[in-house]
Design a protein around this motif. Structure first.
Motif, PDB file in Angstrom:
ATOM      1  N   CYS A   1       0.852  -1.198   0.000  1.00  0.00           N
ATOM      2  CA  CYS A   1       0.000   0.000   0.000  1.00  0.00           C
ATOM      3  C   CYS A   1       0.883   1.242   0.000  1.00  0.00           C
ATOM      4  CB  CYS A   1      -0.913   0.008   1.221  1.00  0.00           C
ATOM      5  SG  CYS A   1      -2.273  -1.170   1.088  1.00  0.00           S
ATOM      6  N   PRO A   2       0.591   2.208  -0.862  1.00  0.00           N
ATOM      7  CA  PRO A   2       1.405   3.414  -0.913  1.00  0.00           C
ATOM      8  C   PRO A   2       1.450   4.180   0.414  1.00  0.00           C
ATOM      9  CG  PRO A   2      -0.086   3.323  -2.783  1.00  0.00           C
ATOM     10  CD  PRO A   2      -0.456   2.186  -1.882  1.00  0.00           C
ATOM     11  N   LEU A   3       0.390   4.040   1.206  1.00  0.00           N
ATOM     12  CA  LEU A   3       0.344   4.731   2.501  1.00  0.00           C
ATOM     13  C   LEU A   3      -0.257   3.798   3.538  1.00  0.00           C
ATOM     14  CD1 LEU A   3       0.570   7.364   4.204  1.00  0.00           C
ATOM     15  CD2 LEU A   3      -1.726   7.954   3.384  1.00  0.00           C
ATOM     16  N   SER A   4       0.438   3.653   4.659  1.00  0.00           N
ATOM     17  CA  SER A   4      -0.072   2.857   5.786  1.00  0.00           C
ATOM     18  C   SER A   4       0.082   3.671   7.058  1.00  0.00           C
ATOM     19  CB  SER A   4       0.715   1.552   5.937  1.00  0.00           C
ATOM     20  OG  SER A   4       0.558   0.742   4.808  1.00  0.00           O
ATOM     21  N   MET A   5      -0.953   3.639   7.885  1.00  0.00           N
ATOM     22  CA  MET A   5      -0.931   4.433   9.114  1.00  0.00           C
ATOM     23  C   MET A   5      -1.258   3.535  10.300  1.00  0.00           C
ATOM     24  SD  MET A   5      -3.091   7.622   7.509  1.00  0.00           S
ATOM     25  CE  MET A   5      -4.157   6.535   6.586  1.00  0.00           C
ATOM     26  N   GLU A   6      -0.536   3.750  11.404  1.00  0.00           N
ATOM     27  CA  GLU A   6      -0.806   2.938  12.600  1.00  0.00           C
ATOM     28  C   GLU A   6      -1.345   3.830  13.716  1.00  0.00           C
ATOM     29  OE1 GLU A   6       2.683   1.056  14.235  1.00  0.00           O
ATOM     30  OE2 GLU A   6       4.028   2.416  13.186  1.00  0.00           O
ATOM     31  N   PHE A   7      -2.351   3.300  14.409  1.00  0.00           N
ATOM     32  CA  PHE A   7      -3.096   4.087  15.398  1.00  0.00           C
ATOM     33  C   PHE A   7      -3.200   3.354  16.731  1.00  0.00           C
ATOM     34  CE2 PHE A   7      -4.793   5.317  11.285  1.00  0.00           C
ATOM     35  CZ  PHE A   7      -4.973   6.688  11.375  1.00  0.00           C
ATOM     36  N   THR A   8      -3.235   4.157  17.796  1.00  0.00           N
ATOM     37  CA  THR A   8      -3.692   3.631  19.073  1.00  0.00           C
ATOM     38  C   THR A   8      -5.126   4.120  19.274  1.00  0.00           C
ATOM     39  OG1 THR A   8      -2.745   5.553  20.200  1.00  0.00           O
ATOM     40  CG2 THR A   8      -1.423   3.536  20.194  1.00  0.00           C
ATOM     41  N   LEU A   9      -5.923   3.284  19.898  1.00  0.00           N
ATOM     42  CA  LEU A   9      -7.333   3.630  20.112  1.00  0.00           C
ATOM     43  C   LEU A   9      -7.439   4.701  21.202  1.00  0.00           C
ATOM     44  CD1 LEU A   9     -10.309   2.944  19.455  1.00  0.00           C
ATOM     45  CD2 LEU A   9     -10.196   1.206  21.272  1.00  0.00           C
ATOM     46  N   ALA A  10      -8.023   5.842  20.859  1.00  0.00           N
ATOM     47  CA  ALA A  10      -8.125   6.949  21.806  1.00  0.00           C
ATOM     48  C   ALA A  10      -9.505   7.012  22.450  1.00  0.00           C
ATOM     49  CB  ALA A  10      -7.829   8.270  21.104  1.00  0.00           C
ATOM     50  N   ASP A  11     -10.525   6.609  21.703  1.00  0.00           N
ATOM     51  CA  ASP A  11     -11.895   6.720  22.214  1.00  0.00           C
ATOM     52  C   ASP A  11     -12.807   5.899  21.308  1.00  0.00           C
ATOM     53  OD1 ASP A  11     -13.956   7.551  23.846  1.00  0.00           O
ATOM     54  OD2 ASP A  11     -13.425   9.670  23.726  1.00  0.00           O
ATOM     55  N   SER A  12     -14.029   5.682  21.749  1.00  0.00           N
ATOM     56  CA  SER A  12     -14.993   5.008  20.875  1.00  0.00           C
ATOM     57  C   SER A  12     -16.401   5.430  21.264  1.00  0.00           C
ATOM     58  CB  SER A  12     -14.847   3.479  20.948  1.00  0.00           C
ATOM     59  OG  SER A  12     -15.265   3.003  22.206  1.00  0.00           O
ATOM     60  N   LEU A  13     -17.269   5.330  20.296  1.00  0.00           N
ATOM     61  CA  LEU A  13     -18.669   5.709  20.503  1.00  0.00           C
ATOM     62  C   LEU A  13     -19.540   4.666  19.811  1.00  0.00           C
ATOM     63  CD1 LEU A  13     -20.853   7.858  21.304  1.00  0.00           C
ATOM     64  CD2 LEU A  13     -20.436   8.917  19.070  1.00  0.00           C
ATOM     65  N   ASP A  14     -20.368   3.987  20.615  1.00  0.00           N
ATOM     66  CA  ASP A  14     -21.258   2.979  20.033  1.00  0.00           C
ATOM     67  C   ASP A  14     -22.516   3.647  19.491  1.00  0.00           C
ATOM     68  OD1 ASP A  14     -19.679   0.682  20.521  1.00  0.00           O
ATOM     69  OD2 ASP A  14     -20.278   0.712  22.627  1.00  0.00           O
ATOM     70  N   LEU A  15     -22.675   3.600  18.194  1.00  0.00           N
ATOM     71  CA  LEU A  15     -23.863   4.128  17.522  1.00  0.00           C
ATOM     72  C   LEU A  15     -24.807   2.958  17.243  1.00  0.00           C
ATOM     73  CD1 LEU A  15     -21.878   6.563  15.207  1.00  0.00           C
ATOM     74  CD2 LEU A  15     -23.281   7.169  17.187  1.00  0.00           C
ATOM     75  N   PRO A  16     -26.033   3.218  16.768  1.00  0.00           N
ATOM     76  CA  PRO A  16     -27.007   2.114  16.646  1.00  0.00           C
ATOM     77  C   PRO A  16     -26.492   0.883  15.890  1.00  0.00           C
ATOM     78  CG  PRO A  16     -28.122   4.199  16.392  1.00  0.00           C
ATOM     79  CD  PRO A  16     -26.656   4.528  16.503  1.00  0.00           C
ATOM     80  N   THR A  17     -25.785   1.062  14.776  1.00  0.00           N
ATOM     81  CA  THR A  17     -25.311  -0.133  14.053  1.00  0.00           C
ATOM     82  C   THR A  17     -23.799  -0.198  13.916  1.00  0.00           C
ATOM     83  OG1 THR A  17     -25.467   0.911  11.861  1.00  0.00           O
ATOM     84  CG2 THR A  17     -27.429  -0.252  12.648  1.00  0.00           C
TER      85      THR A  17
END
Ligand SMILES: Cc1cc2nc3c(=O)[nH]c(=O)nc-3n(C[C@H](O)[C@H](O)[C@H](O)COP(=O)(O)O)c2cc1C
Length: 193
Positions: free
Chosen positions: A113-129
């Motif tokens: 892939c020309p671009l790859s990004m790595e993340f740590t989970l900062a927050d989350s929000l559960d929406l209906p689906t």
């Protein structure tokens, strides 16, 4: 004047960026097609991804607190679509791609892939689906051949986009303008800010 038509209360951004989400699922790399992604914050760099809890990737993010987002090129359309059809619940997708790791142990990166990004989970929000997972960027990886003046060049990277609900992939067309620039021609007086 043409009549405006209401096409209902279910619509999609046109186009959607097409990416591949990478996670570690039970100790193995797992990948899924991901189109619902957006930049959310400038400093630090944060992005939001919307993941359906039915996907194995959802559990992997919850368990590891890490994920990657990879931008495939047009040569990877079929592979990208495949990881959007097959689930890690039943299919081992760990050897589909040439995988490497950057700074995080649970954010597998796709080398092609020309671009790859790595993340740590900062927050989350559960929406209906779907769950909105908010990731903070740890590092972004590319190659010299994709860069022009230090920026990933869309012409060199050749990403593709998605339209829904007609479910078609599209190459990116020609440049039509310059941002924070072309609008200046419409300023009559002082800055509108
Ligand atoms: C083009 C395309 C885009 C998709 N985008 C998303 C998305 O943004 N969010 C999501 O939850 N699922 C999305 N999916 C569905 C998942 O990729 C699919 O359910 C996948 O099999 C999940 O894999 P997993 O169970 O290994 O996580 C998309 C599928 C396709 C084909």
């Amino acid at each position: 004047m043409s009549e405006r038509i209401n096409i209902g209360n279910n619509a999609f951004i046109l186009p959607e960026p097409q990416t591949i989400l990478g996670t570690m699922l039970d100790g193995k790399a797992n990948f899924m097609a991901l189109a619902w992604i957006t930049r959310l914050n400038y400093e630090p760099c944060m992005m939001g991804i919307a993941v359906n809890p039915r996907n194995a990737s959802h559990r992997a993010i919850r368990e590891t607190g890490q994920f990657s987002v990879n931008v495939p090129d047009v040569d990877m359309v079929a592979a990208t679509d495949y990881v959007g059809l097959a689930s890690g619940k039943r299919t081992d997708k760990s050897s589909l791609f040439d995988v490497h790791f950057g700074k995080l142990e649970s954010a597998p990166l796709i080398r092609t892939c020309p671009l790859s990004m790595e993340f740590t989970l900062a927050d989350s929000l559960d929406l209906p689906t779907n769950t909105l997972f908010i990731g903070e960027l740890v590092a972004a990886w590319t190659e010299e051949r994709y860069l022009t003046d230090g920026c990933v060049d869309i012409v060199k990277a050749r990403p593709f986009t998605l339209t829904m609900p007609d479910n078609r992939y599209w190459a990116v067309g020609e440049q039509v303008g310059r941002a924070w620039h072309d609008g200046k021609a419409l300023h009559t007086g002082k800055s509108g800010k």
